[in-house]
Design an enzyme around this catalytic site. Structure first.
Site, short mmCIF file in Angstrom:
data_model
loop_
_atom_site.label_atom_id
_atom_site.label_comp_id
_atom_site.label_asym_id
_atom_site.label_seq_id
_atom_site.Cartn_x
_atom_site.Cartn_y
_atom_site.Cartn_z
N SER A 1 -7.04 -1.69 -1.43
CA SER A 1 -8.22 -2.40 -1.93
C SER A 1 -9.42 -2.21 -1.01
O SER A 1 -10.56 -2.17 -1.48
CB SER A 1 -7.89 -3.89 -2.10
OG SER A 1 -7.45 -4.44 -0.88
N THR A 2 -9.19 -2.06 0.30
CA THR A 2 -10.32 -1.84 1.23
C THR A 2 -10.85 -0.43 1.05
O THR A 2 -12.08 -0.22 1.01
CB THR A 2 -9.88 -2.10 2.69
OG1 THR A 2 -9.11 -3.30 2.73
CG2 THR A 2 -11.09 -2.22 3.60
N ALA B 1 -5.24 -0.83 6.60
CA ALA B 1 -3.95 -1.06 7.26
C ALA B 1 -3.47 -2.46 6.90
O ALA B 1 -4.26 -3.32 6.50
CB ALA B 1 -4.08 -0.93 8.78
N GLU C 1 -0.30 9.11 3.22
CA GLU C 1 -1.32 8.64 4.17
C GLU C 1 -1.09 9.28 5.54
O GLU C 1 -2.04 9.73 6.20
CB GLU C 1 -1.27 7.11 4.28
CG GLU C 1 -1.76 6.43 3.01
CD GLU C 1 -1.57 4.93 3.00
OE1 GLU C 1 -2.22 4.27 2.18
OE2 GLU C 1 -0.77 4.40 3.79
N GLY D 1 1.65 -1.04 2.52
CA GLY D 1 1.67 -2.14 1.55
C GLY D 1 1.40 -1.64 0.14
O GLY D 1 1.85 -2.24 -0.84
N THR E 1 -5.68 4.68 0.92
CA THR E 1 -5.27 3.97 -0.30
C THR E 1 -5.36 2.46 -0.08
O THR E 1 -5.07 1.99 1.03
CB THR E 1 -3.82 4.33 -0.66
OG1 THR E 1 -3.76 5.74 -0.88
CG2 THR E 1 -3.33 3.60 -1.91
C1 5RP Z 1 -1.37 1.51 1.35
C2 5RP Z 1 -1.81 1.04 2.70
C3 5RP Z 1 -3.05 0.22 2.76
O1 5RP Z 1 -3.94 0.82 3.63
C4 5RP Z 1 -2.69 -1.15 3.26
O2 5RP Z 1 -1.69 -1.69 2.44
C5 5RP Z 1 -3.92 -2.07 3.24
O3 5RP Z 1 -4.31 -2.29 1.92
P1 5RP Z 1 -5.50 -3.26 1.55
O4 5RP Z 1 -6.76 -2.62 1.98
O5 5RP Z 1 -5.39 -3.41 0.06
O6 5RP Z 1 -5.26 -4.58 2.25
O7 5RP Z 1 -1.21 1.31 3.70
O8 5RP Z 1 -0.14 2.16 1.40
#
Ligand code: 5RP
Length: 230
Positions: free
Chosen positions: A37-38, A90, A110, A103, A35
């Site tokens: 944006s990446t 992460a 996850e 986050g 989950t």
């Molecule tokens: C969601 C997560 C995401 O992997 C982590 O917050 C990184 O997110 P992003 O790729 O948006 O920086 O743990 O629960």
């Protein structure tokens, strides 16, 4: 936004690692999907090879929606005994492949999907690398009636826990629970810390991923994608 030593934007670095993760997807397999944006970049890339996979097991309602919108079948985790690979982002990753995650508030699912997988491929831009976990506020999913008690326990460890809000209301996770974000911790022993916090009554999941650490990290840097195996 560009990082100080990189002409590439953070978004471009996310796209690079999302595309690079396709290399770890086995033809005909079911893929574990995280989950954030990446991971969204990975899902977009996965759509290009959707006819070559059986489907995905998703770690959140948000990823499920995106996968389905792109025509990728989403299977129930309860129906899938194992996965060759789980791909996720992460919030922090250290030199051992230990991570802080959550986050996006999806940490429990996850961790469940990661636990089904033989390999965890972590996709991050270089801003996520840390020497010691704890710079990013540590997400902890909790049962609401235990939130105050758990906050006091973190205070005894030197941390400050804050209830995560969505607007002016407590954020409710996909599991109907709450998130505490804990600042002021330096997590020098992630394995022991994860085990300790996970046994406090009312903790659903702590966002330290040490028992489910990364097997490989695809790190987006100014020089391209660096592969780190642990
Ligand atoms: C969601 C997560 C995401 O992997 C982590 O917050 C990184 O997110 P992003 O790729 O948006 O920086 O743990 O629960």
């Amino acid at each position: 936004m560009t990082t100080s030593d990189s002409p590439l934007t953070q978004d471009a670095l996310k796209t690079l690692v999302g595309q690079a993760a396709l290399h770890y997807v086995e033809p005909g397999s079911i893929v574990g999907v995280g989950t954030g944006s990446t991971v969204n970049k990975f899902i977009d890339a996965l759509a290009g090879i959707k006819d070559r996979i059986r489907g995905a097991v998703s770690s959140s309602e948000a990823s499920t929606q995106r996968l389905r919108a792109l025509g990728i079948e989403v299977l129930d985790a309860a129906e899938v005994p194992s996965l060759p690979v789980y791909i996720d982002g992460a919030d922090e990753i250290d030199a051992h492949g230990y991570m802080v995650k959550g986050g996006g508030a999806a940490l429990t699912r996850e961790k469940i999907v990661a636990a089904l997988a033989e390999r965890f491929v972590c996709i991050v831009d270089e801003s996520k690398q840390v020497a010691t976990l704890g710079r990013f506020p540590l997400p902890v999913e909790v049962i609401p009636m235990a939130a105050a008690q758990i906050s006091r326990r973190f205070a005894q460890l030197g941390g400050t826990a804050r209830l995560r809000l969505a607007g002016d209301q407590p954020l409710v996770t996909d599991n109907g629970q709450r998130i505490l974000d804990v600042t002021g911790l330096a997590i020098s022993e992630p394995l022991a810390f994860e085990s300790q916090v996970n046994q406090w009554p009312g903790v659903v999941t702590v966002g330290v991923f040490a028992h489910q650490k990364a097997s490989v990290c695809l790190l987006g840097t100014a020089q391209g994608v660096q592969t780190i195996a642990y």
